[in-house]
Structures are given as C-alpha cells and as structure tokens.
Design an enzyme around this catalytic site. Structure first.
Site, PDB file in Angstrom:
ATOM      1  N   PHE A 187       0.861  -1.184   0.000  1.00  0.00           N
ATOM      2  CA  PHE A 187       0.000   0.000   0.000  1.00  0.00           C
ATOM      3  C   PHE A 187       0.892   1.226   0.000  1.00  0.00           C
ATOM      4  O   PHE A 187       1.768   1.356   0.850  1.00  0.00           O
ATOM      5  CB  PHE A 187      -0.911   0.011   1.237  1.00  0.00           C
ATOM      6  CG  PHE A 187      -1.867   1.176   1.241  1.00  0.00           C
ATOM      7  CD1 PHE A 187      -3.002   1.169   0.444  1.00  0.00           C
ATOM      8  CD2 PHE A 187      -1.613   2.302   2.020  1.00  0.00           C
ATOM      9  CE1 PHE A 187      -3.878   2.256   0.433  1.00  0.00           C
ATOM     10  CE2 PHE A 187      -2.490   3.392   2.012  1.00  0.00           C
ATOM     11  CZ  PHE A 187      -3.622   3.363   1.218  1.00  0.00           C
TER      12      PHE A 187
ATOM     13  N   ASP B  78       9.221   2.207   1.725  1.00  0.00           N
ATOM     14  CA  ASP B  78       8.042   2.926   2.192  1.00  0.00           C
ATOM     15  C   ASP B  78       7.897   2.660   3.692  1.00  0.00           C
ATOM     16  O   ASP B  78       7.403   1.616   4.107  1.00  0.00           O
ATOM     17  CB  ASP B  78       6.791   2.460   1.432  1.00  0.00           C
ATOM     18  CG  ASP B  78       5.544   3.226   1.861  1.00  0.00           C
ATOM     19  OD1 ASP B  78       5.587   3.898   2.913  1.00  0.00           O
ATOM     20  OD2 ASP B  78       4.523   3.130   1.152  1.00  0.00           O
TER      21      ASP B  78
ATOM     22  N   LYS C 238       2.699   9.578   8.400  1.00  0.00           N
ATOM     23  CA  LYS C 238       2.018   9.104   9.601  1.00  0.00           C
ATOM     24  C   LYS C 238       2.690   9.568  10.904  1.00  0.00           C
ATOM     25  O   LYS C 238       2.481  10.701  11.316  1.00  0.00           O
ATOM     26  CB  LYS C 238       1.845   7.589   9.545  1.00  0.00           C
ATOM     27  CG  LYS C 238       0.835   7.169   8.442  1.00  0.00           C
ATOM     28  CD  LYS C 238       0.278   5.782   8.617  1.00  0.00           C
ATOM     29  CE  LYS C 238      -0.921   5.536   7.710  1.00  0.00           C
ATOM     30  NZ  LYS C 238      -0.628   4.889   6.443  1.00  0.00           N
TER      31      LYS C 238
HETATM   32  C1  LIG Z   1      -0.833   5.157   4.995  1.00  0.00           C
HETATM   33  C2  LIG Z   1       0.217   4.727   4.048  1.00  0.00           C
HETATM   34  C3  LIG Z   1       0.492   5.447   2.869  1.00  0.00           C
HETATM   35  C4  LIG Z   1      -0.335   6.619   2.442  1.00  0.00           C
HETATM   36  O1  LIG Z   1      -0.291   7.675   3.338  1.00  0.00           O
HETATM   37  P1  LIG Z   1      -1.415   8.831   3.259  1.00  0.00           P
HETATM   38  O2  LIG Z   1      -0.928   9.836   4.261  1.00  0.00           O
HETATM   39  O3  LIG Z   1      -2.711   8.199   3.584  1.00  0.00           O
HETATM   40  O4  LIG Z   1      -1.380   9.354   1.877  1.00  0.00           O
HETATM   41  C5  LIG Z   1       1.535   5.028   2.073  1.00  0.00           C
HETATM   42  N1  LIG Z   1       2.273   3.966   2.415  1.00  0.00           N
HETATM   43  C6  LIG Z   1       2.049   3.246   3.522  1.00  0.00           C
HETATM   44  C7  LIG Z   1       2.918   2.089   3.851  1.00  0.00           C
HETATM   45  C8  LIG Z   1       1.001   3.589   4.369  1.00  0.00           C
HETATM   46  O5  LIG Z   1       0.739   2.872   5.464  1.00  0.00           O
END
Ligand SMILES: *Cc1c(COP(=O)(O)O)cnc(C)c1O
Length: 391
Positions: A129, A214, A243
């Site tokens: 994701f 990521d 986050k």
């Molecule tokens: C939440 C998340 C995103 C996206 O972040 P947003 O602030 O919602 O755009 C991207 N990568 C990972 C691994 C995430 O958990």
C-alpha cells in the site's frame, strides 16, 4: 441523497471529542482504549504535552509562508532527519501518498539525467500500500484500488511478496527502482524478513537499481528502531515517511541520498503546504521525543510484554485467533473468524483495533502506551474474542 461528506468510508458508529494519551473519549464520557492511534499516526498518543506546546507556540508566531522563503523549522527538522538516518537530504510533504509521488519522480529523474530515459520501471509487491494518489494506486496495483480509475500511471511491475525467483528474473538494467514496505501495514502486518531486505539491497547494488523503502507506517519508532530497515542493517536510497512523523499533524517526507536525489534540482518538484512551519515544529517535537535510546528501548520492552500477552490471548481463544506477528508496536493478530467481527466486538468492549488484509487485526498503539494499559487492552480483546466465539 448523497451525504454531505463524500461517502468513501464506511465508518464505525463512534464520535470522539477528546483524546488523552492512549484513550479516546466520546461526548458522554465513554472511554475507548485506542490501539489504532489514528492508523499509526498518533505515535505519542493524544494531546502529548510536548506536541501541544510545539503546535501552540508555533501557531502564535507564524502559520504559513510558502516555500518561496526559508522556513527555519523545516531546516531544523531536515537536519535532525539527516543526522539520524542514511539520508543526505529531505523534501517535506503533507501525506504518505505525496511522498510516494516524489519517490517515483525522483527515481525516474535520476535515470533520465544519467541518459537512460527509458529506465522507468519500478518493481513493487502484492499486498503493498502506497496511498491513494494515481502513482500510489498504480504502484500497489490491486484491483480493489485501481478498478474504474482509467489508465494508470505505467511502468510498474507487480511481483508476489516473497517470490525470490520472480524478483531475480524481473530485476534488470531497465529497472529504475524497487519499492517496498519493510513491514506491510495495510497488507496485514507482513514483515519482510531481514534476510530478504539484505537480499533486495544486494540485488539493487548488482544492477544499480534504487531501493525505495516505504516507511510511512512502520517508521518513526513504530518497530522499536527509528526506522524499520535498521533491524536488517541495510540502507535504502530513497525512503518515504509520513504518519508518525507528524504525531497527528499532516506531515510527510522523502529522505534520500545525495546521489539518488541528484536529479531534483530547483523547479523539478514543489508543494504549497509541504514543510510548513506548523507541521515542521510538531515534527521536530515528535522526533526529539522518539529518537532517544531510552524511548526506543522502552518501545522494545513494552513490545515484548504486548507480544507475550497476545500469545496468551491466542492460547485462551484458539477458535478466534491463529497467530501474532510484527515488531515493536506494530502487531498483527491473524484471525480464524472474520477479522471485522473481532474489530466490531472490540468496539463493544471499548477497545479500538484496525482491520487489515489477510484477515488480520492490527494493533498500532501509541508508543507511549503503559504496561497497565497493555494489560487492560488485552483483557478487553479477550472479552471481545469471547463475545465473537459465543455469537
Ligand atoms: C498510509 C500509508 C500510505 C499513504 O499515506 P497517506 O498519508 O494516507 O497518503 C503510504 N504507504 C504506507 C505504507 C502507508 O501505510
């Protein structure tokens, strides 16, 4: 008639008006133990005094100037991140998916500037994701996220998570980058074993491929190291962060080595809000709290306690739960019943968890959760499990 808030979420029937540490409180005083922390965002819990002060002080001085001018808070936060990590340089965003956008642009521009303009391919993995922007959904590639949204951004190759042979076959001198979460979050708390991350680094080095990690969900102390890749002892070329770094204020970042960032010269990227004084003042306060050996040692100690209690929970509810996985304060409990049923029963027991893929419930509590709260949380999960088993 359509709801006035665009109905893209199916929301649980709670409305919180106040937060205190690991607790969320409704208007009638009902208190929920929050093991979701705004999906790994409230790393220091709700209303942490240091963050409240940082935000209030900055709010009284200056909110926003744009990136037309120097922003001291941005400079300080960038210096802190550069000091603490592999990175030489940082770009600030407002979210994780914006960090994904830049990571993709940066990797492609790198090869373009090296005279390899057709080296655009980025390898990603199923269950990943990377956010909901056009690049983010194209990177993840699942039908659930991409269907109906027209032509996707091209150049992504999606491989099965953990399929080494497919990876070795796919990696070539046409591969610009490999993008991966050290611990998949939405994918169900699926950690990439240290050996695999080392192997990925070696594969990248062999072909000159850029490694993009990521760490939007698993970073900023979540796994018990400042960044999750530190466990494997390897370093990326580019890293996405968001986050936890803002502790609840919208803030993200792309960290990169000087070499990986070399294509991103003046005018190649920008953001009106990215790195604004409010966000960066809070980000500095978050990092000052989390990036100490004592704080991270506590995360690891409490992680051991949480895991031990979760093992006990599974043992006493063998029809409901199967296994626990994860690191630090990023735990996934695989369910034998439908995970949503456990999450919903948790609501009835005043404990908040987050569902994830692979029939997992995620526990992403504030890193500041106390031993007592961990005990209480698992007792409430036990109550929820008993209710599900009975139903
Ligand atoms: C939440 C998340 C995103 C996206 O972040 P947003 O602030 O919602 O755009 C991207 N990568 C990972 C691994 C995430 O958990």
């Amino acid at each position: 008639m359509i709801a006035s808030v665009l109905p893209t979420y199916s929301r649980a029937p709670m409305t919180f008006v106040k937060g205190e540490g690991s607790w969320l409180i409704e208007a009638d005083g009902r208190r929920f133990l929050d093991l979701g922390a705004g999906i790994a965002v409230n790393a220091l819990g709700h209303a942490h005094p240091a963050l409240v002060k940082a935000l209030a002080d900055q709010a009284g001085a200056l909110w926003h100037t744009s990136n037309l001018y120097h922003i001291p808070q941005q400079q300080i936060l960038a210096d802190k991140l550069v000091d603490a990590t592999f990175a030489d340089t940082v770009f600030f965003t407002n979210s994780g998916t914006e960090a994904c956008e830049l990571a993709v642009k940066m990797a492609r521009k790198y090869w373009y500037d090296k005279g390899q303009e057709d080296r655009v391919e980025i390898i990603t993995f199923d269950g990943s994701f990377h956010g909901r922007s056009s690049a983010g959904i194209a990177a993840a590639g699942s039908e659930k996220m991409t269907k109906g949204f027209g032509p996707l951004l091209g150049g992504f190759t999606h491989l099965t998570f953990g399929d080494h042979d497919a990876l070795t076959a796919a990696a070539s001198n046409k591969t610009a980058a490999i993008m991966v979460e050290p611990v998949q979050g939405e994918g169900g708390i699926r950690p990439l074993p240290d050996q695999c991350l080392k192997g990925l680094r070696d594969l990248c080095d062999e072909h000159g491929i850029l490694l993009i990690l990521d760490e939007v969900q698993c970073g900023v102390g979540r796994t018990g190291k400042l960044f999750a890749h530190e466990w494997a002892g390897v370093e990326p070329d580019i890293m996405m962060v968001a986050k936890g770094i803002g502790g609840g204020f919208p803030l993200g970042a792309v960290l990169a080595t000087e070499d990986a960032a070399s294509g991103m010269t003046a005018g190649t990227h920008g953001s009106t809000y990215g790195g604004n004084p409010l966000g960066c003042a809070v980000g500095c306060a978050v990092l000052d709290e989390i990036n100490t050996p004592e704080f991270l040692a506590e995360v690891n100690r409490k992680s051991g306690l949480l895991r031990q209690k979760l093992e006990g929970l599974i043992a006493s509810n063998p029809d409901v739960f199967e296994s626990v996985r994860g690191a630090g304060m990023m735990m996934g409990v695989k369910c034998k019943v439908t995970n949503i049923d456990v999450v919903n029963a948790g609501y009835d027991a005043d404990v908040l968890t987050v569902p994830a893929a692979d029939n997992v419930i995620r526990l992403l509590p504030a890193l500041t959760i106390t031993d007592e709260e961990i005990g209480e949380a698992v007792a409430r999960l036990d109550q929820a499990a008993k209710a599900v088993a009975k139903a």
